[in-house]
Design an enzyme around this catalytic site. Sequence first.
Site, PDB file in Angstrom:
ATOM      1  N   GLY A 189       0.837  -1.210   0.000  1.00 13.13           N
ATOM      2  CA  GLY A 189       0.000   0.000   0.000  1.00 13.13           C
ATOM      3  C   GLY A 189       0.856   1.237   0.000  1.00 13.13           C
ATOM      4  O   GLY A 189       2.046   1.183  -0.333  1.00 13.13           O
ATOM      5  N   ASN A 190       0.270   2.368   0.352  1.00 11.71           N
ATOM      6  CA  ASN A 190       1.052   3.610   0.461  1.00 11.71           C
ATOM      7  C   ASN A 190       0.417   4.522   1.511  1.00 11.71           C
ATOM      8  O   ASN A 190      -0.604   4.172   2.097  1.00 11.71           O
ATOM      9  CB  ASN A 190       1.168   4.295  -0.909  1.00 11.71           C
ATOM     10  N   TYR A 191       1.034   5.679   1.731  1.00 10.49           N
ATOM     11  CA  TYR A 191       0.639   6.533   2.856  1.00 10.49           C
ATOM     12  C   TYR A 191      -0.557   7.455   2.569  1.00 10.49           C
ATOM     13  O   TYR A 191      -0.875   8.299   3.383  1.00 10.49           O
ATOM     14  CB  TYR A 191       1.816   7.414   3.273  1.00 10.49           C
TER      15      TYR A 191
ATOM     16  N   ALA B  24      -4.040   7.487  -4.973  1.00 10.89           N
ATOM     17  CA  ALA B  24      -2.648   7.058  -5.115  1.00 10.89           C
ATOM     18  C   ALA B  24      -2.689   5.561  -5.405  1.00 10.89           C
ATOM     19  O   ALA B  24      -2.657   4.727  -4.496  1.00 10.89           O
ATOM     20  CB  ALA B  24      -1.882   7.345  -3.836  1.00 10.89           C
TER      21      ALA B  24
END
Length: 398
Positions: A208-210, A276
């Site tokens: 995943g990402n932030y 994102a």
Amino acid sequence: MLKGKHIILGISGGIAAYKSASLLRLFIKAGAEVQVVMTPSGKEFITPVTLSALSGKPVVSEFFTANTGEWHSHVDLGLWADAMVIAPATASTIAKMANGVADNMLITTYLSAKAPVFVAPAMDLDMFAHPTTTRNLNLLRSYGNTIIEPASGELASHLVGKGRMEEPENIFKVLDDFFSRRDELKGKNLLVTAGPTYEKIDPVRFIGNYSTGKMGYAIADEAASRGAEVVIVSGPVDIAPSHPSVKVVKVESAREMLAACEEEFPSVDCAVMCAAVADYAPAECAESKIKREDSEPPVIHLVKNPDIAKALGQKKRDGQKLIGFALETDHEFDNAMKKLRSKNLDMIVLNSLRDKGAGFGTDTNKITIFTADGKETAFALKSKREVAADIIDSIINL
Ligand code: CTP
């Protein structure tokens, strides 16, 4: 824009109540009709005589007029209003609003009001920073109320910090902008993608990402407040839209996001691709949890995810607008323009991670907007809600 509008001005008991007289005068000068509703302690800070003289209407504060027994109908008042503004809103009034503690006329009117509600908190800095105030303000946001953030400065306690009621001119402007903008996108449908995507490795792990989704949700709220029908296709996030009419379709992976977007895209006028999206996903998701073994660590083979913006760009019909984002660390301009062209976008919003306060997880952002016809507009560092307003303004200009 306020000419002929019916405004309830709620005043609770704080030092800033003296500023409410100026706010009232601004509304009256703009041609609005104002009904003042005060809490009992509000009257300790400013007299009803001043306010009734300025508004040309008796101030309402009690459920009944004592000597005649006349009932003041909060229900009728709530229906009469085009907007309700509570300024100042003390910690106690905010708590009562958040929790439905209907023990005075201001709160019963608030609970009956069908119109949009604007809340201008005013209190000492420690009261404002207390978690209970934060929680109550978040509850009000979740009901769709607009919080007019207090300013920082010298407070009645002579301490300096955040908690001072916003100046009457700025509160007036929020209302004026609200009425001038609320129909700008009436009849338009918008799709917004937001948040990260999670790409499963096994039943308990993901790539995943932030991304927190804050920017996309702020864009959706701003568009809805201007009259658009909005759907957010959202990856996993902890937030919810504050505008009650925004629809949310929750997805997890890039593939699910693509499928949801392809379903929504044909019926929208504009899509804003704020998510994102993970560029790669594990080729396979293990059926059971991958165990730590003494042997070599596992190798996860990645495959390319679909480019959702590009897929929609290929299907874009005449008149539909497609807006993308570019989060870059270097060669910002070239990268943003490349994305604009390759994805067939009409506009791209660039944030550079080199700018302090821009990017994931912050409440602020700093953007530059490029349009397909070569226009470039740089904006200052602003709150994500203000940035959302700039983005929506630019979309309307398209
Ligand atoms: N985007 C998308 N689907 C993807 C990747 C990106 O819809 N699989 C969208 C984003 O929502 C954004 C724009 O495309 O509006 C640019 O995203 P970004 O991640 O900056 O670009 P990429 O094309 O993934 O390029 P790179 O990661 O190499 O910078």
